[in-house]
Design a protein around this motif. Structure first.
Motif, short mmCIF file in Angstrom:
data_model
loop_
_atom_site.label_atom_id
_atom_site.label_comp_id
_atom_site.label_asym_id
_atom_site.label_seq_id
_atom_site.Cartn_x
_atom_site.Cartn_y
_atom_site.Cartn_z
N TYR A 303 0.83 -1.20 0.00
CA TYR A 303 0.00 0.00 0.00
C TYR A 303 0.87 1.26 0.00
N THR A 310 1.68 6.69 -6.91
CA THR A 310 0.64 7.66 -7.24
C THR A 310 1.18 9.07 -7.19
N ASN A 360 -5.19 6.55 -14.22
CA ASN A 360 -5.93 5.30 -14.41
C ASN A 360 -5.01 4.15 -14.78
N PHE A 363 -3.49 2.56 -11.68
CA PHE A 363 -4.41 1.65 -11.00
C PHE A 363 -4.54 0.33 -11.76
N MET A 416 -12.75 4.70 -13.04
CA MET A 416 -11.83 4.88 -11.92
C MET A 416 -12.45 4.60 -10.56
N LEU A 420 -10.96 1.55 -8.22
CA LEU A 420 -10.45 1.80 -6.87
C LEU A 420 -11.20 0.95 -5.84
N HIS A 421 -12.49 0.82 -6.02
CA HIS A 421 -13.25 -0.05 -5.11
C HIS A 421 -12.75 -1.48 -5.17
N PHE A 424 -9.30 -1.76 -3.40
CA PHE A 424 -9.32 -1.60 -1.95
C PHE A 424 -10.29 -2.55 -1.25
N LEU A 433 -8.82 3.61 1.93
CA LEU A 433 -9.33 4.25 0.72
C LEU A 433 -9.58 5.74 0.89
N LEU A 437 -7.80 8.75 -1.24
CA LEU A 437 -8.54 9.69 -2.07
C LEU A 437 -8.24 11.14 -1.69
#
Length: 520
Positions: A303, A310, A360, A363, A416, A420-421, A424, A433, A437
């Motif tokens: 993580y 990022t 994107n 991810f 996106m 992300l969901h 995570f 999360l 964000l």
């Protein structure tokens, strides 16, 4: 087998960057030569064939990603027998894929002219040109394509970069002679076909020398084959999503606005995609390392790596966005002239498109490295359908603007959040999360800030000499974003970790951590 992640990533990035510089500079000269020696419609034709063949590549079904992912564990465990069995299965699948692409491509041949609005260059047989491009695609699968999996899984993409440098040099040299001396587009496409054959054979020879103990032999258990097939099935929707989002824009412009409009759009997109491919070297070079890390490292460590990457990608993309915003128009005027330029509004759309796509891609890199294709199987399809529907609707009202904004809306509001969901809830703890964000929002605000600042400054800078305008604006677009980002973020942990990472990857040759972080 222990994978030296940082060393391999450094090597891959180095040779990947060298290759990308080459693949940006030389094709740019080729594109310019085609405009002046053959005409702008030929550029549109090139783009159309590329997009159609990307659609046909749906037959690949994500086999490559699934097979490479399946090799991570046996490579880590030095399981030679399983790796050989995977290669044999990979070879079988790619032979079938070649036949499928060839068959479907032949069936689609009569419909190719319907994808072109308006006239085509005189004296060209669209069918013959299409079949030549189709042959190059089919051969890319039949000629030892399965051996590439070893290089990708061992994080040795640098080898592919070296081979491509040599073979592309051959291709471009032949093509430039064809453009200048004969103006024969058939010979131009034939050079692509010949290069594809040489590249595949050369790669196979190098792989055999590097990994002589790996041969396509042996069989996998039925359960293992079933697991791989499940991964391929789940990757199918991802493949559809990528192809539709990437190719629908080109095909819709050709069908609704014509080859000239497509060529103008592609001139802008060529510059944008060249930089995107340049940054993609980082993603490609690190994917196998991230996959290995997810297997052997703790969830917290992975993580923290995500936060670090990022931050890094947002910084790089933000600086590039400022360059696009301020340099696009004077560069295009210098390159192709005012008659082949889009409006400033389109440039802003390109900039937003670029930044969103880069975030994107990060991810998606984590999704591919962790292999959560099953959990993510519906998202790419929904995004692709949303993008296609918006394309067909908005192109009638807003033309090029509609094409760009449809991709932005589909990615930002559908793709996106969903991705992300998935990340995570499967790879990282969901409790992280909200914090992630917040950080991402901070980076977006920083990019918006430097974009406005640099535009307001550069908009006042315009000389009769376009080269001088480019140089001054370029300096402003590079210096101000880095200065502002440093002021905003230099105290963050992610900033310090990125500096140390670069320092480590360069083997402390530049002593970045000591200079920037104040360490002895």
């Amino acid at each position: 087998m222990k994978i030296e992640r940082t060393k391999n990533a450094s090597r891959n990035i180095l040779f990947g960057i060298i290759l990308k510089i080459y693949q940006i500079a030389v094709p740019f000269l080729m594109r310019t030569a085609m405009i002046y020696f053959m005409g702008v419609q030929y550029l549109g034709l090139n783009s159309l064939f590329t997009s159609v063949l990307q659609v046909l590549n749906l037959a690949e079904l994500g086999v490559g990603s699934a097979m490479v992912y399946s090799m991570y564990k046996p490579i880590a465990e030095d399981d030679t027998k399983k790796i050989c069995a995977l290669m044999k299965l990979y070879r079988l699948y790619y032979r079938v894929i070649g036949f499928v692409i060839g068959g479907v491509g032949l069936v689609l041949t009569p419909f190719v002219p319907k994808l072109i609005s308006g006239d085509v260059p005189s004296g060209l047989n669209i069918y013959i040109l299409y079949l030549m491009n189709l042959a190059a695609t089919v051969l890319s699968y039949w000629l030892f394509a399965y051996k590439n999996s070893l290089l990708q899984a061992h994080q040795r993409v640098d080898v592919v970069s070296k081979i491509t440098l040599v073979t592309n040099t051959f291709q471009y040299a032949i093509q430039i002679l064809i453009l200048v001396l004969s103006h024969n587009y058939y010979y131009y496409v034939l050079a692509i076909l010949a290069t594809q054959i040489i590249t595949n054979i050369s790669t196979a020879i190098v792989v055999d020398k590097m990994y002589p103990r790996y041969n396509p032999e042996g069989n996998l258990d039925k359960d293992e084959i079933q697991q791989i097939n499940h991964k391929i099935r789940d990757l199918f929707t991802s493949k559809i999503g990528f192809v539709v989002v990437d190719s629908a824009d080109t095909i819709v412009i050709s069908a609704f606005l014509g080859l000239t409009a497509l060529a103008i759009y592609q001139n802008y997109f060529y510059i944008l995609s060249s930089v995107m491919e340049f940054i993609a070297v980082v993603f490609t070079s690190c994917t196998a390392g991230i996959g290995n890390s997810i297997i052997v490292e703790t969830a917290e460590k992975n993580y923290n790596d995500l936060k670090k990457f990022t931050f890094l990608i947002s910084w790089i993309s933000g600086m590039c966005l400022c360059c696009f915003l301020n340099l696009y128009q004077p560069f295009m005027e210098l390159w192709v002239g005012k008659d082949l330029m889009l409006s400033m509004g389109a440039v802003v759309c390109f900039c937003v498109y670029f930044y969103i796509q880069e975030i994107n891609k990060l991810f998606n890199t984590y999704k591919d490295a962790s292999g959560i294709w099953h959990e993510d199987r519906f998202r790419p399809l929904v995004v692709a359908l949303t993008n296609l529907c918006l394309n067909l609707l908005m192109v009638n009202f807003w033309g090029i603007y509609g094409i760009l904004l449809s991709t932005v809306f589909a990615t930002l509001f559908v793709g996106m959040p969903w991705l992300l969901h998935n990340l995570f809830t499967t790879v990282f703890d969901k409790k992280y999360l909200s914090g992630f964000l917040i950080n991402l929002g901070r980076y977006v605000a920083g990019v918006a800030l430097v974009g406005v600042i640099t535009y307001l400054i550069c908009n006042r800078i315009s000389f009769s000499n376009l080269w001088l305008t480019l140089v001054i604006r370029g300096l402003i677009s590079c210096l101000i974003p880095n200065a502002v980002f440093w002021g905003l973020y230099h105290r963050l942990r992610e900033f310090k970790e990125c500096v140390k990472l670069v320092d480590k990857m360069t083997k402390r040759k530049f002593r970045l951590s000591g200079l920037i972080l104040g360490e002895k």
